[in-house]
Write a protein that holds these residues in place. Sequence first.
Motif, PDB file in Angstrom:
ATOM      1  N   HIS A   2      -8.106  -8.640  10.775  1.00  0.00           N
ATOM      2  CA  HIS A   2      -7.103  -8.956  11.727  1.00  0.00           C
ATOM      3  C   HIS A   2      -5.940  -7.857  11.533  1.00  0.00           C
ATOM      4  CE1 HIS A   2      -5.601 -10.395   7.580  1.00  0.00           C
ATOM      5  NE2 HIS A   2      -4.465 -10.560   8.139  1.00  0.00           N
ATOM      6  N   LEU A   3      -5.930  -7.143  10.368  1.00  0.00           N
ATOM      7  CA  LEU A   3      -5.038  -5.863  10.387  1.00  0.00           C
ATOM      8  C   LEU A   3      -5.715  -4.506  10.785  1.00  0.00           C
ATOM      9  CD1 LEU A   3      -3.370  -6.641   7.039  1.00  0.00           C
ATOM     10  CD2 LEU A   3      -2.415  -7.110   9.062  1.00  0.00           C
TER      11      LEU A   3
ATOM     12  N   SER B  13       1.533  -0.999   2.984  1.00  0.00           N
ATOM     13  CA  SER B  13       2.125  -2.136   3.881  1.00  0.00           C
ATOM     14  C   SER B  13       0.942  -3.134   4.285  1.00  0.00           C
ATOM     15  CB  SER B  13       2.981  -1.550   4.929  1.00  0.00           C
ATOM     16  OG  SER B  13       1.870  -0.851   6.024  1.00  0.00           O
ATOM     17  N   ASP B  14      -0.062  -2.773   4.368  1.00  0.00           N
ATOM     18  CA  ASP B  14      -1.195  -3.551   4.523  1.00  0.00           C
ATOM     19  C   ASP B  14      -1.697  -4.161   3.161  1.00  0.00           C
ATOM     20  OD1 ASP B  14      -1.172  -3.308   7.348  1.00  0.00           O
ATOM     21  OD2 ASP B  14      -2.617  -1.557   7.230  1.00  0.00           O
ATOM     22  N   GLY B  15      -1.332  -3.937   2.175  1.00  0.00           N
ATOM     23  CA  GLY B  15      -1.869  -4.265   0.882  1.00  0.00           C
ATOM     24  C   GLY B  15      -2.997  -3.110   0.320  1.00  0.00           C
ATOM     25  N   GLY B  16      -2.989  -1.893   1.026  1.00  0.00           N
ATOM     26  CA  GLY B  16      -4.373  -1.132   0.602  1.00  0.00           C
ATOM     27  C   GLY B  16      -3.718   0.136   0.074  1.00  0.00           C
ATOM     28  N   HIS B  17      -4.476   0.986   0.178  1.00  0.00           N
ATOM     29  CA  HIS B  17      -3.951   2.485  -0.381  1.00  0.00           C
ATOM     30  C   HIS B  17      -4.989   3.561   0.417  1.00  0.00           C
ATOM     31  CE1 HIS B  17      -7.863   2.667  -2.491  1.00  0.00           C
ATOM     32  NE2 HIS B  17      -7.717   1.196  -2.867  1.00  0.00           N
ATOM     33  N   LEU B  18      -4.525   4.640   0.196  1.00  0.00           N
ATOM     34  CA  LEU B  18      -5.409   5.861   0.872  1.00  0.00           C
ATOM     35  C   LEU B  18      -6.667   5.847   0.276  1.00  0.00           C
ATOM     36  CD1 LEU B  18      -3.006   8.946   0.857  1.00  0.00           C
ATOM     37  CD2 LEU B  18      -4.223   7.843   3.025  1.00  0.00           C
ATOM     38  N   ILE B  19      -7.749   6.329   1.100  1.00  0.00           N
ATOM     39  CA  ILE B  19      -9.187   6.080   0.508  1.00  0.00           C
ATOM     40  C   ILE B  19      -9.311   7.111  -0.608  1.00  0.00           C
ATOM     41  CG2 ILE B  19      -9.951   7.976   2.350  1.00  0.00           C
ATOM     42  CD1 ILE B  19     -12.630   5.926   2.608  1.00  0.00           C
ATOM     43  N   ARG B  20     -10.039   6.617  -1.736  1.00  0.00           N
ATOM     44  CA  ARG B  20     -10.357   7.218  -2.669  1.00  0.00           C
ATOM     45  C   ARG B  20     -11.901   7.553  -2.737  1.00  0.00           C
ATOM     46  NH1 ARG B  20      -7.411   2.640  -6.023  1.00  0.00           N
ATOM     47  NH2 ARG B  20      -5.206   3.145  -5.629  1.00  0.00           N
ATOM     48  N   ILE B  21     -12.133   9.037  -2.486  1.00  0.00           N
ATOM     49  CA  ILE B  21     -13.393   9.668  -2.618  1.00  0.00           C
ATOM     50  C   ILE B  21     -13.950   9.672  -4.040  1.00  0.00           C
ATOM     51  CG2 ILE B  21     -14.931  11.347  -1.573  1.00  0.00           C
ATOM     52  CD1 ILE B  21     -13.105   9.733   0.512  1.00  0.00           C
ATOM     53  N   THR B  22     -14.709   8.731  -4.496  1.00  0.00           N
ATOM     54  CA  THR B  22     -15.014   8.431  -5.793  1.00  0.00           C
ATOM     55  C   THR B  22     -16.566   8.996  -6.157  1.00  0.00           C
ATOM     56  OG1 THR B  22     -15.451   6.397  -5.495  1.00  0.00           O
ATOM     57  CG2 THR B  22     -13.505   6.723  -6.216  1.00  0.00           C
ATOM     58  N   SER B  23     -17.222   9.395  -5.008  1.00  0.00           N
ATOM     59  CA  SER B  23     -18.894   9.752  -5.124  1.00  0.00           C
ATOM     60  C   SER B  23     -19.232  10.339  -3.807  1.00  0.00           C
ATOM     61  CB  SER B  23     -19.662   8.365  -5.173  1.00  0.00           C
ATOM     62  OG  SER B  23     -19.618   7.542  -4.024  1.00  0.00           O
ATOM     63  N   SER B  24     -20.340  11.002  -4.226  1.00  0.00           N
ATOM     64  CA  SER B  24     -21.023  11.623  -2.817  1.00  0.00           C
ATOM     65  C   SER B  24     -21.126  10.780  -1.655  1.00  0.00           C
ATOM     66  CB  SER B  24     -22.394  12.585  -3.272  1.00  0.00           C
ATOM     67  OG  SER B  24     -23.186  11.350  -3.804  1.00  0.00           O
ATOM     68  N   ALA B  25     -21.701   9.481  -2.183  1.00  0.00           N
ATOM     69  CA  ALA B  25     -21.878   8.358  -1.130  1.00  0.00           C
ATOM     70  C   ALA B  25     -20.790   8.296  -0.183  1.00  0.00           C
ATOM     71  CB  ALA B  25     -22.553   7.068  -1.756  1.00  0.00           C
TER      72      ALA B  25
END
Length: 212
Positions: free
Chosen positions: A89-90, A120-132
């Motif tokens: 919904h967000l 503000s949505d309860g999230g964060h900038l995406i974290r690139i933690t793996s090649s996948a």
Amino acid sequence: MALVRLQLHLSLLHFLPSDIAPPGSVENVLDCFNSCLKNQECVSLIYDRYNKQCYAYPGRLEVPFWGSDLNTDLDIYNTDREGYGCPSHLGYDFNSTVNVCFKIHGGTDTQIQAHRNCNSDGGHLIRITSSAKDEFVSVVWPHQKTLVDGMCYVEGGWKYSNGDNVTYFRWMPNQPNAECGQGWGRCLERSVSGFNDVHCWHPRPFICEFDI
């Protein structure tokens, strides 16, 4: 965390992905499943029956891709995370391949503004933690550079916004091009070609991630 329905797509592998995390010791395959349940990025698990070790992998594993030679000591299970808790919904979408709940912002913001927008949505900038996960971003945002979670500090080096160390990098040639805290404000920018360290006030498109 979303509940996980474990699908018995049981396969046998001859060798493991090069970027797979080190294994943990477990007593049995159920302990390996439980370990995967506690790791929100775990999409596939590998149980080494001979050594009683468990590997978690943030993508799907397919035998034709990795090789057809059989090693009967390795059992491979792909999980099916349903995306329960991903706030559609967000404007968020769920991708089961890398188990990420994400929202693309095609407009531009600075790193601080992007963080505030995601928070503000309860999230964060995406974290690139793996090649996948890196490859996933290339698929959903192949157009241009985008901001991702990561800032460099004089003391501590590269950190995610939650304080964890950034451990996955795919730097472009001659990057990073300055030490943390000197010259530019150091933030992480991703493109199809690789990672850059950039001024934190450079406006860029960005992707938010919501932990589920």
